[in-house]
Design a protein around this motif. Structure first.
Motif, PDB file in Angstrom:
ATOM      1  N   LYS A  13       0.830  -1.202   0.000  1.00  0.00           N
ATOM      2  CA  LYS A  13       0.000   0.000   0.000  1.00  0.00           C
ATOM      3  C   LYS A  13       0.866   1.254   0.000  1.00  0.00           C
ATOM      4  O   LYS A  13       2.022   1.210   0.418  1.00  0.00           O
ATOM      5  N   LYS A 178      -3.409 -11.910  10.296  1.00  0.00           N
ATOM      6  CA  LYS A 178      -2.542 -10.926  10.952  1.00  0.00           C
ATOM      7  C   LYS A 178      -3.273  -9.587  11.025  1.00  0.00           C
ATOM      8  O   LYS A 178      -3.856  -9.145  10.039  1.00  0.00           O
ATOM      9  N   GLU A 180      -3.083  -5.377  12.479  1.00  0.00           N
ATOM     10  CA  GLU A 180      -2.272  -4.284  13.015  1.00  0.00           C
ATOM     11  C   GLU A 180      -3.213  -3.297  13.688  1.00  0.00           C
ATOM     12  O   GLU A 180      -4.296  -3.007  13.167  1.00  0.00           O
ATOM     13  N   ASP A 193      -4.721  -0.889   9.215  1.00  0.00           N
ATOM     14  CA  ASP A 193      -4.117  -1.625   8.099  1.00  0.00           C
ATOM     15  C   ASP A 193      -5.164  -2.276   7.190  1.00  0.00           C
ATOM     16  O   ASP A 193      -6.013  -1.584   6.667  1.00  0.00           O
ATOM     17  N   GLU A 194      -5.117  -3.595   7.004  1.00  0.00           N
ATOM     18  CA  GLU A 194      -6.021  -4.258   6.052  1.00  0.00           C
ATOM     19  C   GLU A 194      -6.406  -5.638   6.573  1.00  0.00           C
ATOM     20  O   GLU A 194      -5.717  -6.194   7.439  1.00  0.00           O
TER      21      GLU A 194
HETATM   22 MG    MG Z   1       1.491  -4.518   5.195  1.00  0.00          MG
END
Ligand code: MG
Ligand code: ATP
Length: 238
Positions: A13, A178, A180, A193-194
């Motif tokens: 990104k 995962k 963040e 984040d994503e």
């Molecule tokens: Mg990343």
């Protein structure tokens, strides 16, 4: 909302400033990396798929009371987000053993874990994002506040419960993922984040076919076909 200066270019990104100091625009790229960027590639349309999947999942989590950085989708590859100061921990939640966990513990790929395992990895590419525990977090001065670490684990478990059920209804097993987190301008810890097939592992419920970045890591082919299928299932039954 106008894109201002680029604040950061990562592997997946780009982040841009906006005219609001508390907001950023995330642009999702087609680039793919694995094994700490030793393997690089690109998949046309991947950025768009991840932007759309992430937007849907952040919205789902928000309806379940999880605070996230997601504000709106600006177009197919751009997301308007609350700006946060990222906590440098990758919060990984695992339901089924695969990847590095099988190697670390010597357990077999595909083994259902008796409970959702939450792990912390230190976000530092030069160290290869090592596994860390609560005490390491304090030595690294990521936080001195145990309550913040407990909050991250609690949010990860809550998000796991929501997403696992959501995907199971769409015939996908959520193997691991995962997250963040970051602190917003009020110091509140929110999800950032994503959430996409780059950051989650999805296996088809019937066939265990992999529908995530492992297709790229393991040269299985049909990467964007798999991501497209995840989006199709996310959008189904709504
Ligand atoms: Mg990343
Ligand atoms: N709302 C947000 N505000 C500020 N930074 C964010 C926000 N959401 C995500 N980020 C950060 O923006 C960057 C997104 O870029 P990308 O995912 O491509 O990074 P990356 O290559 O994975 O590298 P790294 O996460 O190690 O910096 C990450 O550093 C991520 O932590």
């Amino acid at each position: 909302m106008q894109k201002g200066v680029m604040l950061y270019e990562g592997k997946a990104k780009r982040l841009f400033a906006t005219d609001n100091g508390c907001q950023v625009i995330a642009e999702f790229k087609d680039d793919l990396t694995a094994f700490n960027a030793e393997k690089k590639g690109s998949e046309q349309g991947k950025g768009e798929l991840n932007c759309r999947i992430s937007s849907e999942l952040f919205t789902l989590l928000q309806t379940h009371g999880v605070a996230t950085h997601f504000l709106s989708c600006l177009d197919s590859t751009h997301m308007l987000c609350k700006k946060v100061s990222i906590i440098p921990i990758e919060v990984v939640t695992r339901n089924v053993a695969t990847g590095s966990l099988t190697k670390r513990l010597g357990i077999s790929e595909g083994r259902e874990l008796p409970f959702a395992l939450v792990e912390f990895y230190y976000k530092d590419d030069s160290l290869g994002d090592p596994l860390i525990n609560d005490e390491h977090c304090k030595i690294l001065d990521i936080t001195q506040n145990q309550d913040e670490l407990e909050f991250l684990k609690m949010q990860a478990r809550k998000i796991n419960t929501i997403l696992k059920e959501f995907f199971l209804e769409r015939n996908l097993r959520l193997i691991d993922f995962k997250l963040e987190f970051g602190k917003d301008e009020n110091g509140e810890i929110i999800l950032a984040d994503e959430i996409s097939p780059d950051s989650c592992r999805f296996w088809d419920k019937e066939t265990n076919q992999k529908l995530d970045k492992d297709r790229f890591r393991q040269n299985l082919g049909d990467v964007s076909v798999a991501y497209q299928e995840v989006l199709r299932r996310v959008l189904s039954k709504q």
